[in-house]
Enzyme design. Structure first.
Site, short mmCIF file in Angstrom:
data_model
loop_
_atom_site.label_atom_id
_atom_site.label_comp_id
_atom_site.label_asym_id
_atom_site.label_seq_id
_atom_site.Cartn_x
_atom_site.Cartn_y
_atom_site.Cartn_z
N HIS A 42 -7.39 80.65 81.13
CA HIS A 42 -6.26 79.70 81.13
C HIS A 42 -5.63 79.61 82.54
O HIS A 42 -5.32 78.53 83.02
CB HIS A 42 -5.16 80.15 80.16
CG HIS A 42 -5.56 80.20 78.71
ND1 HIS A 42 -5.47 81.33 77.94
CD2 HIS A 42 -6.03 79.23 77.87
CE1 HIS A 42 -5.84 81.08 76.71
NE2 HIS A 42 -6.20 79.81 76.63
N LYS A 66 0.06 79.72 61.87
CA LYS A 66 -1.02 80.47 62.50
C LYS A 66 -0.52 81.88 62.81
O LYS A 66 0.54 82.03 63.43
CB LYS A 66 -1.42 79.74 63.79
CG LYS A 66 -2.78 80.04 64.28
CD LYS A 66 -3.19 79.01 65.33
CE LYS A 66 -4.36 79.50 66.15
NZ LYS A 66 -4.83 78.49 67.09
N ARG A 115 -15.07 74.93 78.11
CA ARG A 115 -15.89 76.05 78.56
C ARG A 115 -17.37 75.80 78.36
O ARG A 115 -18.21 76.14 79.17
CB ARG A 115 -15.51 77.32 77.81
CG ARG A 115 -14.18 77.90 78.20
CD ARG A 115 -13.70 78.87 77.18
NE ARG A 115 -13.56 78.19 75.90
CZ ARG A 115 -12.96 78.70 74.84
NH1 ARG A 115 -12.49 79.93 74.88
NH2 ARG A 115 -12.87 78.01 73.72
N SER A 153 -8.81 84.03 73.75
CA SER A 153 -7.79 85.02 73.41
C SER A 153 -8.28 85.95 72.30
O SER A 153 -7.98 87.15 72.31
CB SER A 153 -6.50 84.31 72.95
OG SER A 153 -6.08 83.41 73.92
O1 PNS Z 1 -5.02 77.00 72.25
P1 PNS Z 1 -5.44 75.98 71.25
O2 PNS Z 1 -5.38 76.56 69.84
O3 PNS Z 1 -6.79 75.38 71.56
O4 PNS Z 1 -4.36 74.77 71.32
C1 PNS Z 1 -4.38 73.73 70.38
C2 PNS Z 1 -3.20 72.78 70.57
C3 PNS Z 1 -1.90 73.54 70.65
C4 PNS Z 1 -3.39 72.01 71.87
C5 PNS Z 1 -3.20 71.80 69.35
O5 PNS Z 1 -3.26 72.53 68.19
C6 PNS Z 1 -1.98 70.88 69.31
O6 PNS Z 1 -1.83 70.01 70.15
N1 PNS Z 1 -1.10 71.10 68.31
C7 PNS Z 1 0.12 70.30 68.15
C8 PNS Z 1 0.03 69.41 66.90
C9 PNS Z 1 -0.62 68.08 67.23
O7 PNS Z 1 -0.18 67.32 68.08
N2 PNS Z 1 -1.72 67.77 66.52
C10 PNS Z 1 -2.44 66.51 66.71
C11 PNS Z 1 -3.54 66.62 67.72
S1 PNS Z 1 -5.02 67.20 67.00
#
Ligand code: PNS
Length: 191
Positions: A42, A66, A115, A153
């Site tokens: 990150h 989560k 990645r 992570s």
């Molecule tokens: O670290 P991650 O789990 O890959 O991050 C995922 C994240 C936080 C970017 C995604 O879950 C997110 O944007 N959540 C907010 C809810 C949202 O906007 N959902 C619609 C898009 S799929």
């Protein structure tokens, strides 16, 4: 001649002129994630982003559904400490839709790291869903250094819980906090 519309896809894929964007808006981006905890993968993406954007908001998802090892406060604090010397980085927690958070920061770009091919399907779905929700927001993908292409992570927590070394894979503050969790008996495989 280009037509102006807010929805590229409804326009049968014809190129359209985007809504005007203020130049300062183009120079700020949001890098969202769960960051439980942040890894050097990150950090690598954020540092690459700083070569391209004047301001990056690191957006830490508060997600009570989560299960997280670290609280939102701790996840934010660790990232703030890592970038304490870097005024171009602002770390904020968010909930709700990412596109709404991006708008509130007066940004239009979401940065995501890619990645490997295995990331693609999820990222493709997320980018297109975000575009559906707000056609003015673009997702910008960057590859981390190959040294971190296997890293996430979850694997860091698992290796650390089983006594393996994560030196060089996470910032020092994260290693310290993982050690504390291990001592408290809060770090076990699967968490
Ligand atoms: O670290 P991650 O789990 O890959 O991050 C995922 C994240 C936080 C970017 C995604 O879950 C997110 O944007 N959540 C907010 C809810 C949202 O906007 N959902 C619609 C898009 S799929």
């Amino acid at each position: 001649m280009l037509t102006r519309t807010t929805d590229f896809d409804k326009d049968m894929g014809n190129p359209v002129e985007p809504e005007p964007t203020m130049p300062w808006m183009q120079n700020r981006a949001v890098y969202p994630g769960f960051f439980d905890p942040i890894t050097n993968g990150h950090v690598d993406i954020i540092l690459r982003g700083l070569r391209l954007f004047d301001k990056i908001f690191v957006a830490v998802l508060k997600n009570p559904k989560k299960q997280a090892l670290f609280s939102t406060k701790d996840r934010v604090a660790m990232i703030q400490e890592i970038f304490a010397h870097q005024p171009s980085i602002e770390v904020k927690a968010f909930d709700g839709l990412l596109v709404d958070f991006v708008r509130r920061q007066k940004a239009r770009i979401v940065i995501r790291g890619l990645r490997a091919v295995s990331d693609f399907e999820y990222e493709f779905q997320m980018a297109l869903m975000n575009r559906q929700l707000d056609p003015e927001i673009e997702t910008f993908y960057m590859m981390p250094s190959v040294h971190y292409s296997f890293l996430n992570s979850g694997v860091v927590k698992e290796v650390f819980a089983l006594g393996g070394s994560v030196a060089g894979l996470v910032p020092e503050i994260v290693e310290k906090k993982l050690r504390e969790k291990l001592k408290q008996g809060r770090l076990s495989v699967g968490k």
